[in-house]
Design a protein around this motif. Structure first.
Motif, PDB file in Angstrom:
ATOM      1  N   GLU A 375      49.404  27.050  56.526  1.00 47.18           N
ATOM      2  CA  GLU A 375      49.500  28.497  56.295  1.00 47.18           C
ATOM      3  C   GLU A 375      49.620  28.797  54.807  1.00 47.18           C
ATOM      4  O   GLU A 375      48.964  29.720  54.295  1.00 47.18           O
ATOM      5  N   ARG A 376      50.448  28.017  54.083  1.00 50.96           N
ATOM      6  CA  ARG A 376      50.620  28.264  52.644  1.00 50.96           C
ATOM      7  C   ARG A 376      49.332  27.997  51.881  1.00 50.96           C
ATOM      8  O   ARG A 376      48.983  28.750  50.964  1.00 50.96           O
ATOM      9  N   LEU A 377      48.600  26.953  52.237  1.00 51.32           N
ATOM     10  CA  LEU A 377      47.336  26.638  51.549  1.00 51.32           C
ATOM     11  C   LEU A 377      46.316  27.744  51.783  1.00 51.32           C
ATOM     12  O   LEU A 377      45.520  28.073  50.889  1.00 51.32           O
ATOM     13  N   ALA A 378      46.305  28.326  52.977  1.00 55.22           N
ATOM     14  CA  ALA A 378      45.367  29.427  53.233  1.00 55.22           C
ATOM     15  C   ALA A 378      45.689  30.613  52.325  1.00 55.22           C
ATOM     16  O   ALA A 378      44.785  31.268  51.772  1.00 55.22           O
ATOM     17  N   GLY A 379      47.013  30.932  52.132  1.00 55.72           N
ATOM     18  CA  GLY A 379      47.381  32.017  51.236  1.00 55.72           C
ATOM     19  C   GLY A 379      46.980  31.738  49.801  1.00 55.72           C
ATOM     20  O   GLY A 379      46.520  32.632  49.072  1.00 55.72           O
ATOM     21  N   LEU A 380      47.159  30.492  49.329  1.00 55.89           N
ATOM     22  CA  LEU A 380      46.783  30.125  47.960  1.00 55.89           C
ATOM     23  C   LEU A 380      45.276  30.200  47.767  1.00 55.89           C
ATOM     24  O   LEU A 380      44.797  30.575  46.694  1.00 55.89           O
ATOM     25  N   ASP A 381      44.496  29.850  48.799  1.00 55.00           N
ATOM     26  CA  ASP A 381      43.033  29.941  48.687  1.00 55.00           C
ATOM     27  C   ASP A 381      42.603  31.384  48.478  1.00 55.00           C
ATOM     28  O   ASP A 381      41.664  31.672  47.714  1.00 55.00           O
ATOM     29  N   ALA A 382      43.297  32.318  49.141  1.00 55.42           N
ATOM     30  CA  ALA A 382      42.968  33.738  48.946  1.00 55.42           C
ATOM     31  C   ALA A 382      43.262  34.160  47.512  1.00 55.42           C
ATOM     32  O   ALA A 382      42.520  34.945  46.903  1.00 55.42           O
ATOM     33  N   THR A 383      44.375  33.644  46.960  1.00 53.80           N
ATOM     34  CA  THR A 383      44.705  33.974  45.559  1.00 53.80           C
ATOM     35  C   THR A 383      43.685  33.377  44.601  1.00 53.80           C
ATOM     36  O   THR A 383      43.287  34.016  43.614  1.00 53.80           O
ATOM     37  N   LEU A 384      43.226  32.177  44.871  1.00 54.72           N
ATOM     38  CA  LEU A 384      42.277  31.505  43.973  1.00 54.72           C
ATOM     39  C   LEU A 384      40.918  32.190  43.954  1.00 54.72           C
ATOM     40  O   LEU A 384      40.143  32.005  42.996  1.00 54.72           O
ATOM     41  N   GLU A 385      40.604  32.977  44.993  1.00 55.80           N
ATOM     42  CA  GLU A 385      39.314  33.682  45.007  1.00 55.80           C
ATOM     43  C   GLU A 385      39.257  34.752  43.929  1.00 55.80           C
ATOM     44  O   GLU A 385      38.179  35.265  43.597  1.00 55.80           O
ATOM     45  N   LEU A 386      40.434  35.146  43.353  1.00 57.20           N
ATOM     46  CA  LEU A 386      40.453  36.163  42.297  1.00 57.20           C
ATOM     47  C   LEU A 386      40.027  35.602  40.936  1.00 57.20           C
ATOM     48  O   LEU A 386      39.794  36.364  40.001  1.00 57.20           O
ATOM     49  N   ARG A 387      39.981  34.267  40.776  1.00 56.93           N
ATOM     50  CA  ARG A 387      39.692  33.674  39.462  1.00 56.93           C
ATOM     51  C   ARG A 387      38.367  34.159  38.876  1.00 56.93           C
ATOM     52  O   ARG A 387      38.338  34.625  37.721  1.00 56.93           O
ATOM     53  N   PRO A 388      37.217  34.066  39.587  1.00 60.43           N
ATOM     54  CA  PRO A 388      35.966  34.510  38.956  1.00 60.43           C
ATOM     55  C   PRO A 388      35.989  36.007  38.609  1.00 60.43           C
ATOM     56  O   PRO A 388      35.410  36.432  37.600  1.00 60.43           O
ATOM     57  N   ILE A 389      36.664  36.832  39.455  1.00 65.36           N
ATOM     58  CA  ILE A 389      36.733  38.270  39.175  1.00 65.36           C
ATOM     59  C   ILE A 389      37.518  38.507  37.888  1.00 65.36           C
ATOM     60  O   ILE A 389      37.099  39.277  37.003  1.00 65.36           O
ATOM     61  N   LEU A 390      38.685  37.822  37.769  1.00 58.57           N
ATOM     62  CA  LEU A 390      39.512  37.990  36.566  1.00 58.57           C
ATOM     63  C   LEU A 390      38.788  37.453  35.334  1.00 58.57           C
ATOM     64  O   LEU A 390      38.845  38.063  34.256  1.00 58.57           O
ATOM     65  N   THR A 391      38.104  36.343  35.483  1.00 61.66           N
ATOM     66  CA  THR A 391      37.365  35.768  34.347  1.00 61.66           C
ATOM     67  C   THR A 391      36.277  36.711  33.873  1.00 61.66           C
ATOM     68  O   THR A 391      36.082  36.927  32.666  1.00 61.66           O
ATOM     69  N   GLU A 392      35.543  37.307  34.801  1.00 56.02           N
ATOM     70  CA  GLU A 392      34.486  38.257  34.432  1.00 56.02           C
ATOM     71  C   GLU A 392      35.092  39.489  33.764  1.00 56.02           C
ATOM     72  O   GLU A 392      34.551  40.011  32.769  1.00 56.02           O
ATOM     73  N   SER A 393      36.251  39.957  34.274  1.00 53.41           N
ATOM     74  CA  SER A 393      36.896  41.130  33.674  1.00 53.41           C
ATOM     75  C   SER A 393      37.342  40.821  32.247  1.00 53.41           C
ATOM     76  O   SER A 393      37.187  41.642  31.333  1.00 53.41           O
ATOM     77  N   ILE A 394      37.936  39.637  32.027  1.00 50.38           N
ATOM     78  CA  ILE A 394      38.382  39.257  30.678  1.00 50.38           C
ATOM     79  C   ILE A 394      37.199  39.173  29.734  1.00 50.38           C
ATOM     80  O   ILE A 394      37.252  39.653  28.592  1.00 50.38           O
ATOM     81  N   THR A 395      36.088  38.565  30.208  1.00 52.55           N
ATOM     82  CA  THR A 395      34.902  38.431  29.339  1.00 52.55           C
ATOM     83  C   THR A 395      34.353  39.802  28.972  1.00 52.55           C
ATOM     84  O   THR A 395      34.036  40.082  27.793  1.00 52.55           O
ATOM     85  N   SER A 396      34.234  40.688  29.958  1.00 55.56           N
ATOM     86  CA  SER A 396      33.686  42.016  29.714  1.00 55.56           C
ATOM     87  C   SER A 396      34.582  42.810  28.764  1.00 55.56           C
ATOM     88  O   SER A 396      34.102  43.430  27.804  1.00 55.56           O
ATOM     89  N   ALA A 397      35.930  42.752  29.024  1.00 57.32           N
ATOM     90  CA  ALA A 397      36.849  43.501  28.168  1.00 57.32           C
ATOM     91  C   ALA A 397      36.858  42.947  26.747  1.00 57.32           C
ATOM     92  O   ALA A 397      36.927  43.696  25.765  1.00 57.32           O
ATOM     93  N   THR A 398      36.784  41.622  26.633  1.00 59.86           N
ATOM     94  CA  THR A 398      36.777  41.010  25.293  1.00 59.86           C
ATOM     95  C   THR A 398      35.543  41.423  24.513  1.00 59.86           C
ATOM     96  O   THR A 398      35.617  41.751  23.316  1.00 59.86           O
ATOM     97  N   GLU A 399      34.378  41.397  25.178  1.00 62.70           N
ATOM     98  CA  GLU A 399      33.144  41.797  24.485  1.00 62.70           C
ATOM     99  C   GLU A 399      33.207  43.273  24.074  1.00 62.70           C
ATOM    100  O   GLU A 399      32.830  43.634  22.949  1.00 62.70           O
ATOM    101  N   GLU A 400      33.682  44.127  24.997  1.00 65.34           N
ATOM    102  CA  GLU A 400      33.757  45.555  24.663  1.00 65.34           C
ATOM    103  C   GLU A 400      34.743  45.804  23.526  1.00 65.34           C
ATOM    104  O   GLU A 400      34.459  46.593  22.595  1.00 65.34           O
ATOM    105  N   MET A 401      35.892  45.124  23.554  1.00 66.68           N
ATOM    106  CA  MET A 401      36.899  45.314  22.505  1.00 66.68           C
ATOM    107  C   MET A 401      36.361  44.824  21.165  1.00 66.68           C
ATOM    108  O   MET A 401      36.577  45.466  20.126  1.00 66.68           O
TER     109      MET A 401
END
Length: 605
Positions: A375-401
């Motif tokens: 059960e805990r590993l399933a919850g962590l897998d859901a959290t790890l799915e946010l990595r590419p979204i956060l990475t893309e947001s950081i890249t976009s914000a960094t370029e815009e800034m």
């Protein structure tokens, strides 16, 4: 000194091995850029000859990245060619290892002769030999034949005494000092020889003054010698007569000693015969006493033989019993070993059953942990799915800034430019400071207002960009925070994955343990049944029973065996006495004849 050849290896800027041959060169000019290594060639010559250079430390001469250097310098001096090989090796924190070797050879018209070494026992001795051959020290060389770079005033800056010494070395004035010292030493030696010769002449003169007395003494001694020779001749004749009389007396004395020897020999032979007769009669009496006991000796000897025969029979029975007992002990050990192996197998299974029960008892707990980890590993897998979204947001914000910061820098520069134009327009009087066209009334204010309007527009853009940059920075901070949370979740998932794998293996092990408990329990019961009914080493048990029956059949009595041994020991002396009886019966007749023969010889003697 004329250079002929120079070989450098890892010396200053010259790495590996570099060779310069001067044999075909009469006049040379060395040129090149600064740092090309011109002075290093001359430093190599001075280092080879005297171990000195411009460098403050000798270690600095070794090329960077290497641990040793060497210079091979050859030069002509008179009718000989010299060769100096100097090496130095760096050894970490230990003192460096230095070596120098000096060779020389004669220069002949038909070719160079072989090199021969003139190296001393130590570095100091070798350096002294080399300096003496060159005829000057390093300081003299750099003040005369060779001027160091940047030290052209070396000679003029020295004191008067040092300059005088340098000139003396250059002109070879030290040679005249040496010749003067040699002349003084030779003069002192000749003076001592002259004094010794004068003393010898005085002694000879004193001896010649006593010559007449010595000649008179020689005449008297000669006359005495003639008289002594005549007396010696007379005494020699008397000595020959005495020697002849002595020889006759010695011959008579030898005859008397021979007669006495014969007489003593007869007496010794008679005494020997008396002793032999006495000894023979004693032996005859002892032999007769032994023969008188012949019946008792034979009876005891027969009893000894019978006892020995009985002992041999009992010894054989004992050997067979011992062999059977040894085999029985071996079989007993085999039976005991077989039983011990069964017991060990049983104990091993009991130990394994204990471990299997412990492993099986963990099944329910492990199953609960397994479900919780899933059960805990399933919850962590859901959290790890946010990595590419956060990475893309950081890249976009960094370029815009980055783009907005660059735009703001451009806007600041443009506002600064407009402010400068405003000041120029305000300061201008009749013509535009930019296009140089005439300005009428009101143009200054219109241009000023236009620049101010453009500046305000740029300022609004700058403030909007700055506000957006602040939003982007907050967005980046939030993304970084959430990304760190994702990375923490990633690390936690890795740790939990390892735990999950271990729990899965333990759970599988607990399930297998439950299945093995039944099989191992049956095996343990089988071993208990075999031990209870003695079902092990059956062949050895059968053979051991047969050995017991065979030992009983032999009917060996240890007490009887002991009594027989004691009887044999008590009768043992009859063996010796029987031998003495046989010897006495065989020897008594010959011994009696010998005694009678010796008695007759004694009477004849």
């Amino acid at each position: 000194m004329i250079p002929t050849k120079l070989v450098l290896r890892n010396f200053m800027c010259y790495r590996d091995e570099v060779t310069l041959d001067f044999r075909t060169i009469r006049i040379a000019c060395i040129s090149g850029d600064n740092g090309a290594g011109k002075s290093a060639l001359l430093d190599a010559i001075t280092w080879a000859l005297w171990g000195k250079t411009r460098a403050p430390a000798e270690r600095d001469l070794i090329s960077l990245g290497t641990t040793e250097m060497a210079v091979d310098y050859q030069f002509l001096l008179g009718h000989q060619e010299y060769r100096v090989l100097r090496r130095r090796r760096r050894r970490g924190k230990s003192p460096d290892q230095a070596q120098i070797e000096v060779q020389v050879r004669d220069v002949t018209p038909d070719g160079d002769s072989p090199w021969r070494a003139i190296t001393g026992d130590t570095l100091a001795q070798t350096q002294a030999l080399l300096t003496a051959a060159i005829g000057m020290e390093y300081d003299t060389f750099i003040n005369s034949a060779f001027i160091l770079q940047g030290r052209a005033d070396e000679f003029t800056t020295r004191g008067p005494t040092d300059r005088k010494q340098v000139l003396a070395d250059i002109l070879g004035l030290g040679r005249y000092d040496a010749l003067e010292e040699r002349a003084r030493a030779l003069r002192r030696a000749r003076e001592l020889e002259r004094r010794d010769a004068d003393g010898e002449l005085e002694r000879i003169a004193r001896e010649l003054e006593g010559r007449p007395a010595l000649e008179e003494e020689l005449r008297e001694v000669s006359e005495g010698l003639l008289a002594a020779q005549r007396e010696a001749l007379r005494l020699g004749e008397e000595l020959e007569g005495a020697r002849a009389r002595r020889a006759a007396l010695e011959a008579r004395e030898a005859q008397a000693r021979e007669a006495e020897g014969r007489r003593d020999a007869h007496a010794r032979e008679a005494e020997r015969l008396r002793a032999r007769i006495e000894h023979g009669r004693g032996r005859v009496a002892r032999l007769e006493a032994i023969i008188a006991e012949a019946d008792a000796i034979r009876a005891g000897y027969g009893e000894l033989l019978a006892a020995r025969e009985r002992q041999q029979a009992l010894d054989g029975a004992l050997s067979r019993v011992r062999a059977l007992e040894g085999r029985g002990a071996l079989l007993d050990r085999q039976i005991t070993s077989a039983r011990q192996r069964l017991l060990q197998e049983q104990h091993g299974i009991e130990h394994e059953l204990t471990q299997l029960r412990h492993r099986a008892e963990r099944h329910d707990d492990l199953q609960g942990r397994h479900a919780a980890l899933q059960e805990r590993l399933a919850g962590l897998d859901a959290t790890l799915e946010l990595r590419p979204i956060l990475t893309e947001s950081i890249t976009s914000a960094t370029e815009e800034m980055g783009g907005r910061k660059a735009r703001n820098e451009h806007l600041l520069a443009e506002m600064k430019r407009l402010k400068g134009l405003q000041r120029q327009v305000d300061a201008a009087e009749g013509a535009c400071p930019l296009c140089r066209r005439p300005l009428i009334a009101g143009d200054h204010q219109a241009i000023h207002d236009q620049y101010e309007t453009e500046g305000k527009s740029l300022a609004e853009q700058h403030r909007a960009n700055k506000a957006r940059i602040g939003d982007l920075e907050r967005e980046l901070a939030d993304c970084d925070r959430r990304l760190r949370e994702v990375e923490g979740a990633q690390r936690e998932r890795q740790a939990l994955t390892r735990q999950f794998g271990q729990v899965e293996r333990d759970l599988h092990d607990a399930r297998e343990a439950g299945a093995l408990i039944v099989a191992r329990s049956a095996e343990r019961q089988g071993f208990e049944d075999r031990i209870a009914r003695g079902d092990y080493a059956l062949e050895a048990q059968r053979e051991l029973a047969e050995l017991g029956a065979a030992i009983a059949a032999l009917a060996y009595d240890e007490a009887d065996h002991t009594r027989v041994r004691e009887r044999v020991a008590a009768l043992h002396d009859f063996d010796r006495r029987m031998h003495e009886l046989s010897s006495a019966q065989a020897a008594i007749g010959e011994l009696r004849d010998q005694v009678a023969e010796d008695a007759g010889a004694l009477a004849a003697r």
